[in-house]
Design a protein around this motif. Structure first.
Motif, mmCIF file in Angstrom:
data_model
loop_
_atom_site.group_PDB
_atom_site.id
_atom_site.type_symbol
_atom_site.label_atom_id
_atom_site.label_comp_id
_atom_site.label_asym_id
_atom_site.label_seq_id
_atom_site.Cartn_x
_atom_site.Cartn_y
_atom_site.Cartn_z
ATOM 1 N N SER A 138 0.845 -1.203 0.000
ATOM 2 C CA SER A 138 0.000 0.000 0.000
ATOM 3 C C SER A 138 0.879 1.252 0.000
ATOM 4 N N PRO A 139 0.337 2.389 -0.462
ATOM 5 C CA PRO A 139 1.083 3.650 -0.406
ATOM 6 C C PRO A 139 1.469 3.997 1.032
ATOM 7 N N PHE A 140 2.554 4.748 1.173
ATOM 8 C CA PHE A 140 3.024 5.173 2.493
ATOM 9 C C PHE A 140 3.718 6.527 2.376
ATOM 10 N N GLU A 141 3.842 7.203 3.506
ATOM 11 C CA GLU A 141 4.555 8.478 3.571
ATOM 12 C C GLU A 141 6.013 8.203 3.916
ATOM 13 N N ALA A 142 6.900 9.009 3.345
ATOM 14 C CA ALA A 142 8.332 8.887 3.632
ATOM 15 C C ALA A 142 8.959 10.268 3.662
ATOM 16 N N LYS A 143 9.954 10.422 4.508
ATOM 17 C CA LYS A 143 10.759 11.641 4.521
ATOM 18 C C LYS A 143 12.011 11.329 3.714
ATOM 19 N N ILE A 144 12.237 12.074 2.618
ATOM 20 C CA ILE A 144 13.354 11.780 1.728
ATOM 21 C C ILE A 144 14.195 13.033 1.481
ATOM 22 N N GLY A 183 2.571 3.203 7.398
ATOM 23 C CA GLY A 183 2.283 1.947 6.707
ATOM 24 C C GLY A 183 3.144 0.785 7.184
ATOM 25 N N GLU A 184 3.124 -0.283 6.403
ATOM 26 C CA GLU A 184 3.809 -1.517 6.809
ATOM 27 C C GLU A 184 5.326 -1.393 6.849
ATOM 28 N N PHE A 185 5.886 -0.345 6.237
ATOM 29 C CA PHE A 185 7.331 -0.156 6.214
ATOM 30 C C PHE A 185 7.802 0.908 7.202
ATOM 31 N N ARG A 186 6.917 1.376 8.065
ATOM 32 C CA ARG A 186 7.255 2.449 9.013
ATOM 33 C C ARG A 186 8.575 2.149 9.717
ATOM 34 N N GLY A 187 9.478 3.126 9.664
ATOM 35 C CA GLY A 187 10.764 3.009 10.339
ATOM 36 C C GLY A 187 11.883 2.444 9.486
ATOM 37 N N LEU A 188 11.555 1.859 8.316
ATOM 38 C CA LEU A 188 12.601 1.296 7.472
ATOM 39 C C LEU A 188 13.296 2.384 6.666
ATOM 40 N N LYS A 189 14.598 2.209 6.446
ATOM 41 C CA LYS A 189 15.348 3.096 5.569
ATOM 42 C C LYS A 189 14.983 2.758 4.130
ATOM 43 N N ILE A 190 14.929 3.785 3.280
ATOM 44 C CA ILE A 190 14.578 3.560 1.878
ATOM 45 C C ILE A 190 15.575 4.247 0.953
ATOM 46 N N ARG A 191 15.682 3.726 -0.256
ATOM 47 C CA ARG A 191 16.441 4.357 -1.339
ATOM 48 C C ARG A 191 15.577 4.277 -2.588
ATOM 49 N N LEU A 192 15.413 5.418 -3.255
ATOM 50 C CA LEU A 192 14.673 5.512 -4.511
ATOM 51 C C LEU A 192 15.632 5.973 -5.598
ATOM 52 N N SER A 193 15.542 5.360 -6.764
ATOM 53 C CA SER A 193 16.341 5.801 -7.906
ATOM 54 C C SER A 193 15.423 5.936 -9.116
ATOM 55 N N ALA A 194 15.599 7.031 -9.857
ATOM 56 C CA ALA A 194 14.755 7.314 -11.013
ATOM 57 C C ALA A 194 14.929 6.237 -12.071
ATOM 58 N N ARG A 195 13.824 5.832 -12.690
ATOM 59 C CA ARG A 195 13.862 4.822 -13.749
ATOM 60 C C ARG A 195 13.838 5.443 -15.136
ATOM 61 N N THR A 196 13.542 6.739 -15.227
ATOM 62 C CA THR A 196 13.432 7.391 -16.528
ATOM 63 C C THR A 196 14.113 8.755 -16.506
ATOM 64 N N GLN A 197 14.570 9.174 -17.664
ATOM 65 C CA GLN A 197 15.093 10.529 -17.876
ATOM 66 C C GLN A 197 14.431 11.074 -19.133
ATOM 67 N N CYS A 199 10.173 5.142 -10.056
ATOM 68 C CA CYS A 199 11.423 4.836 -9.353
ATOM 69 C C CYS A 199 11.580 3.356 -9.025
ATOM 70 N N ASN A 200 12.836 2.935 -8.914
ATOM 71 C CA ASN A 200 13.170 1.684 -8.240
ATOM 72 C C ASN A 200 13.167 2.007 -6.753
ATOM 73 N N LEU A 201 12.683 1.079 -5.934
ATOM 74 C CA LEU A 201 12.594 1.301 -4.489
ATOM 75 C C LEU A 201 13.256 0.150 -3.752
ATOM 76 N N GLU A 202 14.135 0.482 -2.821
ATOM 77 C CA GLU A 202 14.746 -0.499 -1.927
ATOM 78 C C GLU A 202 14.392 -0.121 -0.501
ATOM 79 N N LEU A 203 14.008 -1.116 0.308
ATOM 80 C CA LEU A 203 13.656 -0.923 1.715
ATOM 81 C C LEU A 203 14.584 -1.788 2.553
ATOM 82 N N PHE A 204 15.234 -1.169 3.529
ATOM 83 C CA PHE A 204 16.269 -1.857 4.307
ATOM 84 C C PHE A 204 15.834 -2.070 5.745
ATOM 85 N N GLU A 205 15.765 -3.349 6.150
ATOM 86 C CA GLU A 205 15.488 -3.691 7.539
ATOM 87 C C GLU A 205 16.812 -3.777 8.275
#
Length: 95
Positions: A29-35, A49-63, A69-75
């Motif tokens: 589901s969608p979630f809020e993130a501070k980036i 949401g279900e990922f609350r507290g996890l570190k995230i990395r987003l990288s653009a998929r298009t220019q 974006c590609n999304l990585e979530l780190f536990e």
């Protein structure tokens, strides 16, 4: 400069959880993130949401950037991140 954005996961090429081989997951589901910007990527933390507290990395998929974006979530302590795809607001390009 950081910003709170809505991260909207999409199917893309699928969602995968930590493991070897990776675990196939349903689209979250969608979630809020501070980036904030980290070079060409965005890094931060899920705030809800279900990922609350996890570190995230987003990288653009298009220019040029379309929000896709590609999304990585780190536990904490996990060798493999959860990976998938998401949309973020176009305004994030200006962070």
């Amino acid at each position: 400069m950081s910003s709170v954005v809505t991260v909207t996961p999409i199917y893309g090429w699928g969602w995968f959880g930590p493991g070897d081989p990776p675990i196939v997951l349903k689209v979250p589901s969608p979630f809020e993130a501070k980036i904030e910007r980290d070079g060409d990527d965005w890094v931060g933390k899920a705030l809800s949401g279900e990922f609350r507290g996890l570190k995230i990395r987003l990288s653009a998929r298009t220019q040029p950037f379309t929000g896709d974006c590609n999304l990585e979530l780190f536990e904490e302590g996990c060798e493999f991140p959860q990976v998938g795809y998401a949309m973020i607001p176009l305004e994030a390009a200006n962070l």
